[in-house]
Design a protein around this motif. Structure first.
Motif, mmCIF file in Angstrom:
data_model
loop_
_atom_site.group_PDB
_atom_site.id
_atom_site.type_symbol
_atom_site.label_atom_id
_atom_site.label_comp_id
_atom_site.label_asym_id
_atom_site.label_seq_id
_atom_site.Cartn_x
_atom_site.Cartn_y
_atom_site.Cartn_z
ATOM 1 N N ALA A 106 67.157 11.051 95.683
ATOM 2 C CA ALA A 106 66.187 12.146 95.704
ATOM 3 C C ALA A 106 66.503 13.288 94.736
ATOM 4 O O ALA A 106 65.585 13.844 94.128
ATOM 5 C CB ALA A 106 66.047 12.684 97.125
ATOM 6 N N ASP A 126 60.621 19.724 97.224
ATOM 7 C CA ASP A 126 61.722 20.305 97.994
ATOM 8 C C ASP A 126 61.348 21.669 98.563
ATOM 9 O O ASP A 126 60.742 22.498 97.879
ATOM 10 C CB ASP A 126 62.968 20.457 97.115
ATOM 11 N N ASN A 187 59.814 14.524 95.656
ATOM 12 C CA ASN A 187 60.393 14.293 96.967
ATOM 13 C C ASN A 187 59.410 14.681 98.069
ATOM 14 O O ASN A 187 58.340 15.241 97.789
ATOM 15 C CB ASN A 187 61.698 15.080 97.108
ATOM 16 N N GLY A 218 59.126 8.997 95.723
ATOM 17 C CA GLY A 218 59.968 9.608 96.752
ATOM 18 C C GLY A 218 59.669 8.970 98.090
ATOM 19 O O GLY A 218 58.530 8.578 98.373
#
Length: 221
Positions: A106, A126, A187, A218
Motif C-alpha cells: 500500500a 490515505d 489506497n 488498492g
C-alpha cells in the motif's frame, strides 16, 4: 486457464495456488525449494536471486498469465523483487506471454524510485493518521523492502506487458472474506488490514478484467 505462479510457497503465493486449483486452473509453480510444494502441480525450481533465463522461459511458456508474490522477507533480501521481476518479464517476453499480476504494498505510491524520483507526497486514499503517523513509521521501518517494491513496479511499468499491481496494507492470516474493498490507483480509506487469502482472490479475479491492465489496485478489508 494455464497459470504460472512465482513465489508459490510464500503466504500469498501458496493461497493463490490453492485457489487457482480449486477454480480448475492448470498451475505451474516456480519456487526455490521444491520440497515445500505440497500441491499437485508442475514444479520448476529456480532461485530468482540468480535466475537462469532458460529455466524461467520454460516455466512460463504456454501460460495464459503469470502471478507473482515475489518480495523481500528480510532487509537482506531487498533487491529480489526488482531483479526477480526483471527476469520474469524477460522470460515472458521471450515466451510471448503478456499477462502479469504482481503483489506490491500500500505505501509504494509515495516511495521514490529510479523511474519516479518525485512521487506524490500522500496517497489520495490515505486518511490523516495514515499520512502523518502510521505511514511514516512503517516506511521508516521497512525502508529497504519498500524501495525494492518501488523499483519492481518501475520494471512493470516499463515492461510493455499487460500488468496489474495489487497493493495490500498490513497482511493477516484470516480466512477469505469475499467482501474485500478495492480502489483503482489509490489506497482505501481506513484500509489498515487485509487477509492474504483475499489478496490471492483478487489476483485471480483481475485476470478476467481487462480494465485492470496497466493499473494499480488498492485492496483492504
Amino acid at each position: 486457464m494455464k497459470l504460472t505462479i512465482f513465489a508459490a510457497t510464500g503466504g500469498i503465493g501458496r493461497l493463490a495456488v490453492e485457489q487457482a486449483l480449486a477454480a480448475g486452473h492448470d498451475v505451474t509453480v516456480v519456487v526455490r525449494n521444491p520440497a515445500k510444494v505440497t500441491a499437485d502441480v508442475r514444479v520448476v525450481a529456480a532461485d530468482l536471486a540468480a535466475p537462469d533465463p532458460a529455466t524461467l522461459k520454460s516455466a512460463v511458456a504456454g501460460s495464459d498469465a503469470v502471478l507473482s508474490g515475489l518480495g523481500p522477507v528480510t532487509a537482506a533480501e531487498a533487491g529480489v523483487a526488482e531483479h526477480g521481476t526483471r527476469a520474469i518479464v524477460r522470460a515472458m517476453t521471450d515466451a510471448g506471454v503478456r499477462r502479469l499480476v504482481a503483489v506490491s504494498a500500500a505505501p509504494i505510491g509515495t516511495v521514490p524510485s529510479g523511474g519516479r524520483p518525485k512521487p506524490p507526497r500522500h496517497d489520495p486514499g490515505d486518511g490523516f493518521f495514515m499520512r502523518h503517523l502510521f505511514g511514516p513509521l512503517t516506511k521508516a521501518a521497512l525502508r529497504k523492502h519498500y524501495a525494492d517494491l518501488a523499483e519492481m513496479e518501475g520494471v512493470l511499468r516499463d515492461s510493455g506487458l499487460d500488468w496489474t499491481v495489487v497493493r495490500p496494507p498490513r497482511l493477516t492470516d484470516k480466512p477469505p472474506t469475499g467482501a474485500y474493498r478495492t480502489a483503482v490507483g489509490q489506497n482505501l480509506r481506513r484500509g489498515l488490514f487485509v487477509s492474504r487469502a483475499d489478496v490471492a482472490a483478487l489476483m485471480l479475479d483481475v485476470l478476467e478484467r481487462p480494465e485492470t491492465i496497466e493499473q494499480v489496485i488498492g485492496i483492504a478489508n
